[in-house]
Write a protein that holds these residues in place. Structure first.
Motif, mmCIF file in Angstrom:
data_model
loop_
_atom_site.group_PDB
_atom_site.id
_atom_site.type_symbol
_atom_site.label_atom_id
_atom_site.label_comp_id
_atom_site.label_asym_id
_atom_site.label_seq_id
_atom_site.Cartn_x
_atom_site.Cartn_y
_atom_site.Cartn_z
ATOM 1 N N TYR A 3 -6.792 80.386 -14.715
ATOM 2 C CA TYR A 3 -6.820 80.267 -16.176
ATOM 3 C C TYR A 3 -5.588 80.868 -16.845
ATOM 4 O O TYR A 3 -5.368 80.666 -18.034
ATOM 5 C CB TYR A 3 -8.066 80.968 -16.747
ATOM 6 C CG TYR A 3 -9.380 80.308 -16.414
ATOM 7 C CD1 TYR A 3 -9.469 78.954 -16.107
ATOM 8 C CD2 TYR A 3 -10.559 81.049 -16.416
ATOM 9 C CE1 TYR A 3 -10.680 78.354 -15.805
ATOM 10 C CE2 TYR A 3 -11.784 80.456 -16.121
ATOM 11 C CZ TYR A 3 -11.831 79.115 -15.806
ATOM 12 O OH TYR A 3 -13.031 78.536 -15.507
ATOM 13 N N GLY A 4 -4.823 81.645 -16.077
ATOM 14 C CA GLY A 4 -3.691 82.350 -16.671
ATOM 15 C C GLY A 4 -4.123 83.574 -17.454
ATOM 16 O O GLY A 4 -3.428 84.016 -18.371
ATOM 17 N N ALA A 5 -5.269 84.151 -17.083
ATOM 18 C CA ALA A 5 -5.788 85.342 -17.767
ATOM 19 C C ALA A 5 -5.139 86.606 -17.219
ATOM 20 O O ALA A 5 -4.645 86.626 -16.087
ATOM 21 C CB ALA A 5 -7.308 85.416 -17.592
ATOM 22 N N ASN A 6 -5.140 87.646 -18.009
ATOM 23 C CA ASN A 6 -4.622 88.950 -17.598
ATOM 24 C C ASN A 6 -5.652 89.628 -16.698
ATOM 25 O O ASN A 6 -6.756 89.954 -17.144
ATOM 26 C CB ASN A 6 -4.340 89.808 -18.843
ATOM 27 C CG ASN A 6 -3.741 91.152 -18.504
ATOM 28 O OD1 ASN A 6 -4.239 91.878 -17.659
ATOM 29 N ND2 ASN A 6 -2.660 91.490 -19.185
ATOM 30 N N ILE A 7 -5.301 89.836 -15.428
ATOM 31 C CA ILE A 7 -6.258 90.382 -14.465
ATOM 32 C C ILE A 7 -6.691 91.793 -14.848
ATOM 33 O O ILE A 7 -7.843 92.181 -14.667
ATOM 34 C CB ILE A 7 -5.683 90.354 -13.031
ATOM 35 C CG1 ILE A 7 -5.547 88.899 -12.567
ATOM 36 C CG2 ILE A 7 -6.570 91.130 -12.065
ATOM 37 C CD1 ILE A 7 -5.042 88.739 -11.149
ATOM 38 N N PRO A 9 -7.739 76.208 -29.615
ATOM 39 C CA PRO A 9 -6.799 77.311 -29.859
ATOM 40 C C PRO A 9 -7.510 78.665 -29.875
ATOM 41 O O PRO A 9 -8.677 78.762 -30.239
ATOM 42 C CB PRO A 9 -6.233 76.978 -31.244
ATOM 43 C CG PRO A 9 -7.311 76.179 -31.919
ATOM 44 C CD PRO A 9 -7.991 75.399 -30.835
ATOM 45 N N GLY A 10 -6.785 79.690 -29.447
ATOM 46 C CA GLY A 10 -7.302 81.051 -29.554
ATOM 47 C C GLY A 10 -8.422 81.404 -28.599
ATOM 48 O O GLY A 10 -9.203 82.315 -28.869
ATOM 49 N N VAL A 11 -8.515 80.694 -27.474
ATOM 50 C CA VAL A 11 -9.573 80.999 -26.507
ATOM 51 C C VAL A 11 -9.230 82.289 -25.773
ATOM 52 O O VAL A 11 -8.094 82.496 -25.349
ATOM 53 C CB VAL A 11 -9.727 79.851 -25.482
ATOM 54 C CG1 VAL A 11 -10.742 80.231 -24.405
ATOM 55 C CG2 VAL A 11 -10.163 78.581 -26.176
ATOM 56 N N ASN A 12 -10.215 83.174 -25.618
ATOM 57 C CA ASN A 12 -10.015 84.403 -24.854
ATOM 58 C C ASN A 12 -10.194 84.072 -23.373
ATOM 59 O O ASN A 12 -11.311 83.941 -22.879
ATOM 60 C CB ASN A 12 -11.034 85.468 -25.295
ATOM 61 C CG ASN A 12 -10.716 86.830 -24.699
ATOM 62 O OD1 ASN A 12 -10.415 86.950 -23.518
ATOM 63 N ND2 ASN A 12 -10.786 87.865 -25.517
ATOM 64 N N LEU A 13 -9.079 83.913 -22.672
ATOM 65 C CA LEU A 13 -9.109 83.460 -21.277
ATOM 66 C C LEU A 13 -9.811 84.460 -20.364
ATOM 67 O O LEU A 13 -10.454 84.073 -19.382
ATOM 68 C CB LEU A 13 -7.678 83.213 -20.786
ATOM 69 C CG LEU A 13 -6.893 82.119 -21.520
ATOM 70 C CD1 LEU A 13 -5.457 82.075 -21.037
ATOM 71 C CD2 LEU A 13 -7.570 80.767 -21.329
ATOM 72 N N GLU A 14 -9.688 85.742 -20.687
ATOM 73 C CA GLU A 14 -10.328 86.770 -19.852
ATOM 74 C C GLU A 14 -11.855 86.631 -19.899
ATOM 75 O O GLU A 14 -12.537 86.762 -18.879
ATOM 76 C CB GLU A 14 -9.920 88.172 -20.317
ATOM 77 C CG GLU A 14 -8.472 88.526 -20.026
ATOM 78 C CD GLU A 14 -7.486 87.863 -20.978
ATOM 79 O OE1 GLU A 14 -6.333 87.642 -20.570
ATOM 80 O OE2 GLU A 14 -7.874 87.566 -22.128
ATOM 81 N N LEU A 22 -14.651 85.705 -16.983
ATOM 82 C CA LEU A 22 -15.874 86.474 -16.729
ATOM 83 C C LEU A 22 -17.112 85.592 -16.789
ATOM 84 O O LEU A 22 -18.036 85.747 -15.988
ATOM 85 C CB LEU A 22 -16.001 87.613 -17.752
ATOM 86 C CG LEU A 22 -15.112 88.830 -17.534
ATOM 87 C CD1 LEU A 22 -15.350 89.843 -18.643
ATOM 88 C CD2 LEU A 22 -15.380 89.469 -16.175
ATOM 89 N N ALA A 23 -17.145 84.669 -17.735
ATOM 90 C CA ALA A 23 -18.287 83.759 -17.851
ATOM 91 C C ALA A 23 -18.402 82.880 -16.613
ATOM 92 O O ALA A 23 -19.503 82.606 -16.127
ATOM 93 C CB ALA A 23 -18.142 82.885 -19.103
ATOM 94 N N VAL A 79 -12.859 73.161 -16.249
ATOM 95 C CA VAL A 79 -12.771 73.975 -17.467
ATOM 96 C C VAL A 79 -11.352 74.039 -18.021
ATOM 97 O O VAL A 79 -11.157 74.042 -19.242
ATOM 98 C CB VAL A 79 -13.299 75.402 -17.188
ATOM 99 C CG1 VAL A 79 -13.084 76.309 -18.395
ATOM 100 C CG2 VAL A 79 -14.776 75.353 -16.819
ATOM 101 N N ILE A 80 -10.356 74.073 -17.138
ATOM 102 C CA ILE A 80 -8.963 74.265 -17.574
ATOM 103 C C ILE A 80 -8.523 73.260 -18.641
ATOM 104 O O ILE A 80 -7.961 73.660 -19.676
ATOM 105 C CB ILE A 80 -7.998 74.232 -16.357
ATOM 106 C CG1 ILE A 80 -8.156 75.519 -15.542
ATOM 107 C CG2 ILE A 80 -6.548 74.089 -16.804
ATOM 108 C CD1 ILE A 80 -7.421 75.518 -14.215
ATOM 109 N N PRO A 81 -8.765 71.940 -18.465
ATOM 110 C CA PRO A 81 -8.337 70.995 -19.513
ATOM 111 C C PRO A 81 -9.022 71.233 -20.854
ATOM 112 O O PRO A 81 -8.433 70.989 -21.906
ATOM 113 C CB PRO A 81 -8.725 69.628 -18.934
ATOM 114 C CG PRO A 81 -8.802 69.840 -17.462
ATOM 115 C CD PRO A 81 -9.332 71.234 -17.305
#
Length: 448
Positions: free
Chosen positions: A167-171, A382-387, A391-392, A374-376
């Motif tokens: 997802y490109g989230a901050n680990i 906009p503004g989705v919290n990737l972290e 977790l979800a 989910v990625i697409p």
């Protein structure tokens, strides 16, 4: 049509793994080829897509995953896990014994994989249950609740690490938020639910567990490292990644610019750097400082990696299937269906992962496969919290452990449960972990 192809692919995967008993990695690759062709990916691009998914998934997490495995094995073989468990149990006392087991399993579970945590702690709680004359299930359920929660929510475990990368989230943030989500989840699943389960499946509380799981390496008092250094070593990667995450949060809120200090902290708090430094610390604290020969320490690290090989391939196979779904346009099709919907991307990610988990059994495979769908969708909002989406996805991958999950059988056999009792205890408990994790994540989404 794309969703029908995905459904058929999942069905074939289940038949190959459960019906024909084919190796999970081989099954994933076969299904990836079949789904790629069915989705109309050009023949010249099919192999490229599969190789790209496999390599892309393993490229980022292999270092974190490998270092994490070696770190956990060093702590376990040195007796650090035993020291943590025994000390906490002694400090909490008989009346709060479940909380002691929960805490020990949570701390050990951060550094150790789900199965390893269970294998290590079962002999300890087996002995305690006999001494206190309580059912092993009374202590076993808090243990597996904490182990499952850390496995689903916290890096460096394979699922949350891999999906955060996808997802490109901050680990680091996934870790911080994951701890916030995991704490209430383990209390609900590990402390509150067993009280209800005792009324639903009372026969489970008559079980004494399997004697075979009680035969494990034992440590004399002087052979084990101290409690403080054991906990510090186990939590060191968490500390480093959390510091990095806090700096990112502060920078976003206060708006200060990068400087040398910030860059150094961010470098040290990077998940890969944190795992390398943590492994070096473990080599010293669990080995060199205790006069353990370096050859023995490296044999321990080698054995951890040897046991990791097939699991890494399975994760790569899940990444290959994920990439095929993306390249075949399934994700875009799902994104179109989702367009204009008010459904939260957090809830969507959880739902997809939960369905795949029930079908496939493996939480890690379900997590990675869900990522492809989910990625697409994330790109359209906009503004989705990737972290939180990561977790979800992890929460969904924990739900409804049953007969197609290796962890289900490990819990059933180690606690000496019948199939019915295992459904009434562990299957329901894992569902509570998944649902509680979702609720806590949605609450965080509102706050953040």
């Amino acid at each position: 049509m794309p969703l029908l192809i995905v459904a058929l692919g999942v069905l074939v995967l289940i038949i190959l793994i459960m019906g024909l008993k084919l190796n999970t990695f081989v099954s994933l690759i076969i299904v990836s080829f079949g789904v790629a062709l069915a989705l109309g990916i050009p023949l010249v691009d099919v192999v490229k897509s599969i190789e790209s998914g496999l390599g892309g998934t393993l490229g980022h997490i292999a270092l974190i995953f490998g270092m994490g495995a070696m770190l956990g094995r060093l702590i376990a073989d040195a007796g650090g896990a035993n020291r943590i468990a025994v000390t906490l149990i002694d400090k909490f006392g008989e009346r709060r014994i479940q909380y002691a087991v929960l805490a020990a399993s949570f701390i050990c579970g951060i550094a150790l994989f789900l199965e390893v945590t269970i294998v290590l702690l079962i002999p300890i709680i087996f002995s305690i249950a006999k001494e206190l004359k309580v059912s092993i299930v009374h202590l076993g359920l808090p243990m597996v609740a904490a182990a499952l929660s850390t496995h689903a929510f916290l890096p460096p475990h394979p699922g949350p690490t891999a999906v955060a990368a996808e997802y490109g989230a901050n680990i680091g943030l996934v870790l911080v938020y994951g701890i916030i989500v995991a704490i209430p989840t383990v209390l609900i699943a590990g402390i509150l639910y067993p009280k209800l389960a005792k009324k639903i499946v009372p026969t489970a509380w008559t079980r004494e567990g399997s004697e075979s799981f009680g035969i494990q390496k034992t440590f004399k008092e002087e052979e084990m490292p101290g409690f403080g250094i054991s906990v510090f070593t186990a939590l060191f990667p968490v500390i480093l990644m959390s510091i990095g995450a806090v700096v990112d949060i502060l920078q976003a809120s206060m708006g200060f610019e990068d400087n040398s200090m910030v860059q150094v902290i961010r470098f040290i708090g990077n998940s890969s750097t944190a795992m390398v430094l943590s492994l070096l610390l473990a080599i010293y604290t669990m080995g060199i400082s205790r006069k353990v020969p370096m050859k023995e320490l490296m044999n321990t690290c080698g054995s951890a990696i040897n046991a990791l090989g097939m699991l890494l391939l399975i994760i790569g196979g899940g990444g290959a299937l994920k990439q095929v779904l993306i390249d075949g346009g399934v994700g875009d099709y799902v994104a179109q269906l989702f367009e204009g919907s008010n459904m939260s991307p957090v809830l969507f990610a959880w739902t997809v992962a939960a369905i795949l988990r029930v079908c496939l059994g493996s939480g890690t495979v379900a997590t990675l496969t869900a990522a492809g769908l989910v990625i697409p969708v994330l790109g359209t909002i906009p503004g989705v919290n990737l972290e939180l989406v990561a977790l979800a996805t992890g929460a969904g991958s924990a739900i409804a452990s049953h007969v197609n999950d290796a962890g289900f059988w490990m819990v059933k056999e180690s606690l000496g449960l019948t199939l019915k009792e295992a459904f009434g205890t562990y299957t329901v408990l894992s569902t509570i972990v998944g649902v509680s994790g979702l609720i806590c994540t949605l609450l965080l989404d509102i706050v953040l």
